[in-house]
Design a protein around this motif. Sequence first.
Motif, mmCIF file in Angstrom:
data_model
loop_
_atom_site.group_PDB
_atom_site.id
_atom_site.type_symbol
_atom_site.label_atom_id
_atom_site.label_comp_id
_atom_site.label_asym_id
_atom_site.label_seq_id
_atom_site.Cartn_x
_atom_site.Cartn_y
_atom_site.Cartn_z
ATOM 1 N N ASN A 2 0.741 -1.023 0.081
ATOM 2 C CA ASN A 2 0.044 -0.128 0.067
ATOM 3 C C ASN A 2 0.815 1.223 -0.102
ATOM 4 O OD1 ASN A 2 -2.378 -1.607 0.065
ATOM 5 N ND2 ASN A 2 -2.330 -1.558 2.347
ATOM 6 N N GLU A 3 0.399 2.429 -0.455
ATOM 7 C CA GLU A 3 1.288 3.475 -0.581
ATOM 8 C C GLU A 3 1.069 4.125 0.589
ATOM 9 O OE1 GLU A 3 0.547 6.147 -3.997
ATOM 10 O OE2 GLU A 3 1.124 4.752 -5.114
ATOM 11 N N PRO A 4 2.479 4.614 1.059
ATOM 12 C CA PRO A 4 2.214 5.256 2.536
ATOM 13 C C PRO A 4 1.391 6.508 2.357
ATOM 14 C CG PRO A 4 4.487 5.374 1.633
ATOM 15 C CD PRO A 4 3.667 4.361 0.547
ATOM 16 N N HIS A 5 0.977 6.883 3.601
ATOM 17 C CA HIS A 5 0.255 8.081 3.447
ATOM 18 C C HIS A 5 0.587 8.725 5.186
ATOM 19 C CE1 HIS A 5 -3.085 11.125 3.344
ATOM 20 N NE2 HIS A 5 -3.267 10.749 4.544
ATOM 21 N N VAL A 6 0.716 9.881 4.995
ATOM 22 C CA VAL A 6 1.048 10.788 6.411
ATOM 23 C C VAL A 6 -0.128 11.340 6.765
ATOM 24 C CG1 VAL A 6 2.438 12.748 7.483
ATOM 25 C CG2 VAL A 6 3.561 11.367 5.705
ATOM 26 N N THR A 7 -0.315 11.279 8.281
ATOM 27 C CA THR A 7 -1.437 11.904 8.874
ATOM 28 C C THR A 7 -0.908 12.582 10.247
ATOM 29 O OG1 THR A 7 -3.096 10.159 8.138
ATOM 30 C CG2 THR A 7 -3.806 11.317 9.755
ATOM 31 N N LEU A 8 -1.128 13.939 10.249
ATOM 32 C CA LEU A 8 -0.715 14.647 11.338
ATOM 33 C C LEU A 8 -1.589 14.500 12.315
ATOM 34 C CD1 LEU A 8 0.347 17.795 9.427
ATOM 35 C CD2 LEU A 8 1.871 15.681 10.397
ATOM 36 N N ASP A 9 -1.359 14.433 13.622
ATOM 37 C CA ASP A 9 -1.944 14.240 14.888
ATOM 38 C C ASP A 9 -2.668 15.657 15.148
ATOM 39 O OD1 ASP A 9 -3.280 14.021 17.135
ATOM 40 O OD2 ASP A 9 -1.418 13.042 18.072
ATOM 41 N N PRO A 10 -3.716 15.993 15.151
ATOM 42 C CA PRO A 10 -4.250 17.350 15.482
ATOM 43 C C PRO A 10 -4.126 17.787 16.749
ATOM 44 C CG PRO A 10 -6.214 15.852 15.091
ATOM 45 C CD PRO A 10 -4.912 15.145 14.700
ATOM 46 N N THR A 11 -3.829 16.935 17.707
ATOM 47 C CA THR A 11 -3.668 17.372 19.203
ATOM 48 C C THR A 11 -2.409 17.744 19.257
ATOM 49 O OG1 THR A 11 -3.034 15.131 19.810
ATOM 50 C CG2 THR A 11 -5.489 15.649 19.816
ATOM 51 N N THR A 12 -1.345 17.482 18.532
ATOM 52 C CA THR A 12 0.105 18.212 18.653
ATOM 53 C C THR A 12 0.207 19.234 17.884
ATOM 54 O OG1 THR A 12 0.773 16.756 16.777
ATOM 55 C CG2 THR A 12 0.705 15.835 19.086
ATOM 56 N N LEU A 13 -0.674 19.898 16.973
ATOM 57 C CA LEU A 13 -0.491 21.081 16.051
ATOM 58 C C LEU A 13 -0.694 22.181 16.734
ATOM 59 C CD1 LEU A 13 -2.173 19.236 12.869
ATOM 60 C CD2 LEU A 13 0.180 19.228 13.532
ATOM 61 N N SER A 14 -0.059 23.374 16.251
ATOM 62 C CA SER A 14 -0.394 24.522 16.716
ATOM 63 C C SER A 14 -1.486 25.067 15.824
ATOM 64 C CB SER A 14 0.992 25.636 16.425
ATOM 65 O OG SER A 14 1.043 25.769 14.772
ATOM 66 N N PRO A 15 -2.183 26.335 16.234
ATOM 67 C CA PRO A 15 -3.340 26.638 15.566
ATOM 68 C C PRO A 15 -2.918 26.976 13.986
ATOM 69 C CG PRO A 15 -3.171 27.815 17.720
ATOM 70 C CD PRO A 15 -1.889 27.158 17.563
#
Length: 89
Positions: A2-15
């Motif tokens: 499967n092609e890899p996919h990056v998902t960012l954790d919204p709880t660790t992101l700045s506004p």
Amino acid sequence: MNEPHVTLDPTTLSPVTEKLRGPLEQQLTSALQAATERVAHDYSGEPAEEVAHELLDETKAGLHQDIAAGFVPDQGELRRVAEAIVHEN
């Protein structure tokens, strides 16, 4: 594989980063997928740990240096992609 996919954790992101999350995930995913193709194409029997390092280096090389500096992927997921390359070749 499967092609890899990056998902960012919204709880660790700045506004600000949260507002850019979609395009940033797309850019990171694109760089990781391109790196996966290059590393798989050049694979010649290296262990999964080395392949994971190559994936990270190649992914960061495909990003703007500011984005690359802040890109810290989940090591378990990166290892999973590396193991898929090792097992498919």
